[in-house]
Design a protein around this motif. Structure first.
Motif, PDB file in Angstrom:
ATOM      1  N   TRP A   3      -1.561  -4.131 -19.161  1.00  0.00           N
ATOM      2  CA  TRP A   3      -1.604  -4.009 -20.626  1.00  0.00           C
ATOM      3  C   TRP A   3      -1.312  -5.334 -21.316  1.00  0.00           C
ATOM      4  O   TRP A   3      -1.849  -5.616 -22.376  1.00  0.00           O
ATOM      5  N   SER A   4      -0.441  -6.149 -20.720  1.00  0.00           N
ATOM      6  CA  SER A   4      -0.034  -7.405 -21.369  1.00  0.00           C
ATOM      7  C   SER A   4      -0.835  -8.618 -20.899  1.00  0.00           C
ATOM      8  O   SER A   4      -0.712  -9.695 -21.468  1.00  0.00           O
ATOM      9  N   PHE A   5      -1.619  -8.453 -19.839  1.00  0.00           N
ATOM     10  CA  PHE A   5      -2.397  -9.552 -19.266  1.00  0.00           C
ATOM     11  C   PHE A   5      -1.502 -10.651 -18.704  1.00  0.00           C
ATOM     12  O   PHE A   5      -1.909 -11.803 -18.641  1.00  0.00           O
ATOM     13  N   ALA A  63      10.293  -3.277 -33.531  1.00  0.00           N
ATOM     14  CA  ALA A  63       9.054  -2.541 -33.268  1.00  0.00           C
ATOM     15  C   ALA A  63       8.361  -2.121 -34.561  1.00  0.00           C
ATOM     16  O   ALA A  63       7.153  -1.926 -34.582  1.00  0.00           O
ATOM     17  N   ALA A  64       9.104  -2.010 -35.649  1.00  0.00           N
ATOM     18  CA  ALA A  64       8.518  -1.619 -36.931  1.00  0.00           C
ATOM     19  C   ALA A  64       7.892  -2.801 -37.661  1.00  0.00           C
ATOM     20  O   ALA A  64       7.153  -2.611 -38.625  1.00  0.00           O
ATOM     21  N   VAL A  81       3.394   4.076 -28.660  1.00  0.00           N
ATOM     22  CA  VAL A  81       3.232   4.204 -27.207  1.00  0.00           C
ATOM     23  C   VAL A  81       3.539   2.885 -26.507  1.00  0.00           C
ATOM     24  O   VAL A  81       4.419   2.832 -25.646  1.00  0.00           O
ATOM     25  N   ILE A  82       2.813   1.817 -26.854  1.00  0.00           N
ATOM     26  CA  ILE A  82       3.029   0.525 -26.197  1.00  0.00           C
ATOM     27  C   ILE A  82       2.524  -0.617 -27.083  1.00  0.00           C
ATOM     28  O   ILE A  82       1.538  -0.474 -27.800  1.00  0.00           O
ATOM     29  N   THR A  83       3.252  -1.705 -27.020  1.00  0.00           N
ATOM     30  CA  THR A  83       2.813  -2.979 -27.585  1.00  0.00           C
ATOM     31  C   THR A  83       2.995  -3.997 -26.470  1.00  0.00           C
ATOM     32  O   THR A  83       4.115  -4.196 -25.997  1.00  0.00           O
ATOM     33  N   ALA A  84       1.911  -4.598 -26.027  1.00  0.00           N
ATOM     34  CA  ALA A  84       1.989  -5.526 -24.898  1.00  0.00           C
ATOM     35  C   ALA A  84       0.926  -6.604 -25.024  1.00  0.00           C
ATOM     36  O   ALA A  84      -0.204  -6.331 -25.404  1.00  0.00           O
ATOM     37  N   LYS A 139       7.647  -0.497 -24.835  1.00  0.00           N
ATOM     38  CA  LYS A 139       7.268   0.910 -24.992  1.00  0.00           C
ATOM     39  C   LYS A 139       8.383   1.665 -25.703  1.00  0.00           C
ATOM     40  O   LYS A 139       8.120   2.498 -26.532  1.00  0.00           O
ATOM     41  N   ASP A 140       9.630   1.345 -25.363  1.00  0.00           N
ATOM     42  CA  ASP A 140      10.797   2.006 -25.951  1.00  0.00           C
ATOM     43  C   ASP A 140      11.548   0.991 -26.809  1.00  0.00           C
ATOM     44  O   ASP A 140      12.308   0.173 -26.289  1.00  0.00           O
ATOM     45  N   PRO A 141      11.360   1.032 -28.136  1.00  0.00           N
ATOM     46  CA  PRO A 141      11.990   0.038 -29.016  1.00  0.00           C
ATOM     47  C   PRO A 141      13.514  -0.005 -28.932  1.00  0.00           C
ATOM     48  O   PRO A 141      14.112  -1.039 -29.203  1.00  0.00           O
TER      49      PRO A 141
END
Length: 116
Positions: free
Chosen positions: A22-24, A45-46, A61-64, A79-81
């Motif tokens: 997901w993050s490369f 995360a916000a 769900v995810i930031t990557a 995934k979990d802020p």
């Protein structure tokens, strides 16, 4: 999730599991001389992420991956802020690393002790 360790004069971040996809990225090595500090920041995360290139973002769900905003590059793997740690950098490709870790307090202490 990311594992953060100190190896000599370097901060080493190892991206685990499918987060590599997901993050490369599978890992990052940053000289401690370029690390300015670390903080636990579940509220990040916000914040706006910017333009994803390359990376993945599914809200909630995810930031990557690499995100570009206002001339800065920020690397995300969250995934979990509630477990997010922000590592501030200088003179590096990224200005910040926003990483999910198993124990945010212990990770911040590890980084801060390495910088002392």
């Amino acid at each position: 999730m990311a594992l953060i360790r100190i190896d000599g004069d370097n901060l080493v971040v190892v991206i685990e599991g499918l987060d590599k996809l997901w993050s490369f990225k599978s890992s990052l090595t940053i000289p401690l001389a370029n690390v300015r500090g670390a903080t636990a920041d579940p509220g990040i995360a916000a914040d706006p992420k910017g333009i994803r290139a390359p990376g993945s973002h599914v809200p909630g769900v995810i930031t990557a991956g690499t995100f570009h905003q206002e001339g800065e590059k920020v690397f995300w793997d969250v995934k979990d802020p509630s477990k997010a740690v922000v590592v501030e950098l200088a003179d590096e490709r990224y200005t910040r690393l926003v990483l999910q870790v198993d124990d945010p307090r212990a990770t911040v202490a590890l980084v801060e002790n390495a910088l002392a």
